[in-house]
Write a protein that holds these residues in place. Structure first.
Motif, PDB file in Angstrom:
ATOM      1  N   SER A 139       0.852  -1.190   0.000  1.00 18.38           N
ATOM      2  CA  SER A 139       0.000   0.000   0.000  1.00 18.38           C
ATOM      3  C   SER A 139       0.890   1.242   0.000  1.00 18.38           C
ATOM      4  O   SER A 139       2.016   1.222   0.488  1.00 18.38           O
ATOM      5  N   ASN A 187       0.345   5.877  -0.196  1.00 20.17           N
ATOM      6  CA  ASN A 187      -0.518   7.042  -0.420  1.00 20.17           C
ATOM      7  C   ASN A 187      -0.610   7.335  -1.915  1.00 20.17           C
ATOM      8  O   ASN A 187       0.367   7.199  -2.649  1.00 20.17           O
ATOM      9  N   ASP A 188      -1.784   7.757  -2.368  1.00 21.63           N
ATOM     10  CA  ASP A 188      -2.088   8.046  -3.776  1.00 21.63           C
ATOM     11  C   ASP A 188      -2.245   6.790  -4.612  1.00 21.63           C
ATOM     12  O   ASP A 188      -2.504   6.870  -5.808  1.00 21.63           O
ATOM     13  N   PHE A 189      -2.100   5.628  -3.995  1.00 19.86           N
ATOM     14  CA  PHE A 189      -2.371   4.364  -4.679  1.00 19.86           C
ATOM     15  C   PHE A 189      -3.314   3.556  -3.804  1.00 19.86           C
ATOM     16  O   PHE A 189      -3.374   3.740  -2.592  1.00 19.86           O
ATOM     17  N   GLY A 190      -4.037   2.651  -4.425  1.00 22.86           N
ATOM     18  CA  GLY A 190      -4.816   1.707  -3.642  1.00 22.86           C
ATOM     19  C   GLY A 190      -3.889   0.645  -3.068  1.00 22.86           C
ATOM     20  O   GLY A 190      -2.703   0.609  -3.356  1.00 22.86           O
ATOM     21  N   SER A 191      -4.425  -0.227  -2.214  1.00 19.99           N
ATOM     22  CA  SER A 191      -3.641  -1.356  -1.728  1.00 19.99           C
ATOM     23  C   SER A 191      -4.003  -2.593  -2.556  1.00 19.99           C
ATOM     24  O   SER A 191      -5.085  -2.674  -3.130  1.00 19.99           O
ATOM     25  N   ARG A 192      -3.081  -3.543  -2.607  1.00 20.63           N
ATOM     26  CA  ARG A 192      -3.316  -4.757  -3.386  1.00 20.63           C
ATOM     27  C   ARG A 192      -2.661  -5.919  -2.670  1.00 20.63           C
ATOM     28  O   ARG A 192      -1.589  -5.770  -2.089  1.00 20.63           O
ATOM     29  N   GLU A 214      -2.861   0.311  -8.309  1.00 17.60           N
ATOM     30  CA  GLU A 214      -3.600   1.246  -9.159  1.00 17.60           C
ATOM     31  C   GLU A 214      -3.543   2.645  -8.553  1.00 17.60           C
ATOM     32  O   GLU A 214      -3.827   2.813  -7.356  1.00 17.60           O
ATOM     33  N   GLU A 240      -4.956   6.112  -7.399  1.00 15.33           N
ATOM     34  CA  GLU A 240      -6.311   6.363  -6.918  1.00 15.33           C
ATOM     35  C   GLU A 240      -7.017   7.458  -7.700  1.00 15.33           C
ATOM     36  O   GLU A 240      -8.194   7.686  -7.518  1.00 15.33           O
ATOM     37  N   ASN A 241      -6.298   8.132  -8.600  1.00 14.95           N
ATOM     38  CA  ASN A 241      -6.934   9.207  -9.364  1.00 14.95           C
ATOM     39  C   ASN A 241      -7.619   8.650 -10.611  1.00 14.95           C
ATOM     40  O   ASN A 241      -7.246   8.942 -11.725  1.00 14.95           O
ATOM     41  N   ALA A 289      -9.774   5.029 -12.250  1.00 15.97           N
ATOM     42  CA  ALA A 289      -9.367   3.702 -12.709  1.00 15.97           C
ATOM     43  C   ALA A 289      -9.410   3.641 -14.235  1.00 15.97           C
ATOM     44  O   ALA A 289     -10.135   4.383 -14.889  1.00 15.97           O
TER      45      ALA A 289
END
Length: 205
Positions: free
Chosen positions: A71, A73-78, A97, A99-100, A102
């Motif tokens: 994870s 910041n500015d990205f999702g977690s996977r 991915e 977050e701004n 998809a």
């Protein structure tokens, strides 16, 4: 004041039941490495940050199946699932991915397991070596994928890099699919990684 040595747990488990977990964290949009992403495992082992090149390494990990989560910041977690084998290095490739917004369709693919399979014809040693690879592909975008390809790079000890391309048909939104292949590589594989993916939307545009 406890006098127990810090490494005492290692002696009770034994070094033969541990392995190494390495991996990379990259952007799903640009394939650029993501530095300083937080990587955790479940069951918990260690929590680390990726380096400037997006890689991480967890040594002395007890064998078993782990869910590895990255994870930032500015990205999702996977999360991906990886099996750690005795005395071996397992690799996890995690695509995050941004977050701004998809993509209309997006594919996450990672190698879940691989091993060398030497074919012995006589007592002089292995005449040829195949690598058996298992992988998982997941549609992490919005909308179905019509056709997709997963590209693999196999680094070997003596013969450089081999490449393999797996093509599959369709993947509904949120659907994951397991696949595998067997490839002749002449000398022992050192690492197997997903190098790229290609998707076609099943929609008209």
């Amino acid at each position: 004041m406890a006098g127990a040595p810090v490494g005492c747990d290692d002696e009770t488990v034994g070094p033969e039941t541990r392995g190494t977990l390495t991996g990379t964290v990259e952007s799903a949009e640009t394939d650029a490495p993501i530095p300083r992403a937080n990587v955790t495992t479940s069951p918990p082992t260690q929590s680390v940050l990726t380096g400037e090149d997006g890689t991480f390494s967890l040594d002395n990990v007890p064998t078993g199946n782990y869910t590895v989560t990255a994870s930032k910041n500015d990205f999702g977690s996977r999360s991906v699932t990886v099996r750690v084998e005795e005395g071996q290095t397992s690799n996890a490739s995690i695509l995050l991915e941004p977050e701004n917004g998809a993509e209309t369709d997006s594919l996450s693919a990672q190698v879940t397991n691989w091993f060398n399979d030497p074919i012995n014809r006589d007592s002089t040693g292995a005449d040829s070596i195949f690598v058996d690879v298992e992988y998982r592909a997941e549609n992490v975008g919005e909308g179905p994928i019509g056709r997709y390809k997963v590209f693999f790079e196999i680094e070997t000890a003596d013969d450089g890099t081999f490449r393999f391309e797996a093509e599959r048909d369709s993947l509904a939104e949120g659907e994951a699919e397991l696949g595998g292949f067997r490839k002749y590589v002449r000398s022992e594989a050192q690492s197997v990684e997903v190098s790229d993916t290609f998707v076609e939307s099943s929609g008209s545009d």
